[in-house]
Design an enzyme around this catalytic site. Structure first.
Site, PDB file in Angstrom:
ATOM      1  CB  CYS A  51      -0.638  -0.057   1.049  1.00 19.00           C
ATOM      2  SG  CYS A  51      -1.976   1.652   1.365  1.00 19.00           S
ATOM      3  CG  ASP A  58      -2.175  -3.719  -0.727  1.00 21.16           C
ATOM      4  OD1 ASP A  58      -3.089  -4.072   0.336  1.00 21.16           O
ATOM      5  OD2 ASP A  58      -2.053  -2.697  -0.938  1.00 21.16           O
TER       6      ASP A  58
END
Length: 153
Positions: A51, A58
């Site tokens: 992120c 992620d």
């Protein structure tokens, strides 16, 4: 039939993970069947990036389909390129579309699509899709095989 691999720098060599997607060397090889209309699929069920705001990891399941023309992507270079995102901060949409655009520019295929099926962040899964245009007539397009995210409840 012999495939020309003389220009490849990573295949058959110990290659470190690139520090970033920009530094990753995506390589291609000649397509031995440039006149055949067919689909090639790469599935990366353990894709990771960061992120750009929080730095937290992620996770996504990527499906890349393309109808080759003159070139094929060399799979080791693709694996290293995708792995280079693991320390790269970018939003889901940017990661997915950037991969599609870079592959499309390198390969100049008849057609290419990418589906990024991102696991939930903050309780919301994000799916991102990009394609280079309409698929060629007569190209068989199998289902990506990734179900819509279903949480508990």
């Amino acid at each position: 039939m012999t495939t020309d691999v003389s220009g490849l720098s990573q295949l058959g060599a110990r290659t470190p993970i690139p520090a970033s997607p920009e530094q990753a060397a995506l390589e291609r090889v000649p397509n031995p069947h440039p006149d055949a209309l067919y689909l090639a699929r790469f599935t990366a069920p353990e894709f990771t990036s960061l992120c750009p705001v929080t730095g937290q990891p992620d996770f996504a399941h990527l499906v890349i389909d393309y109808a080759p023309k003159d070139w094929l992507v060399e799979s080791k270079s693709l694996k290293l390129y995708l792995t280079s995102f693991r320390n790269h901060g970018a939003f889901h949409e940017d990661c997915t579309v950037s991969i599609g655009l870079r592959l499309n520019a390198l390969l100049q295929p008849r057609w290419l699509r990418i589906g990024g099926y991102w696991y939930p962040r903050g309780g919301i899964p994000i799916d991102v899709f990009w394609q280079s245009g309409l698929p060629p007539e007569g190209l068989w397009l199998p289902d990506p095989g990734v179900p819509t995210y279903r949480g508990r409840g």
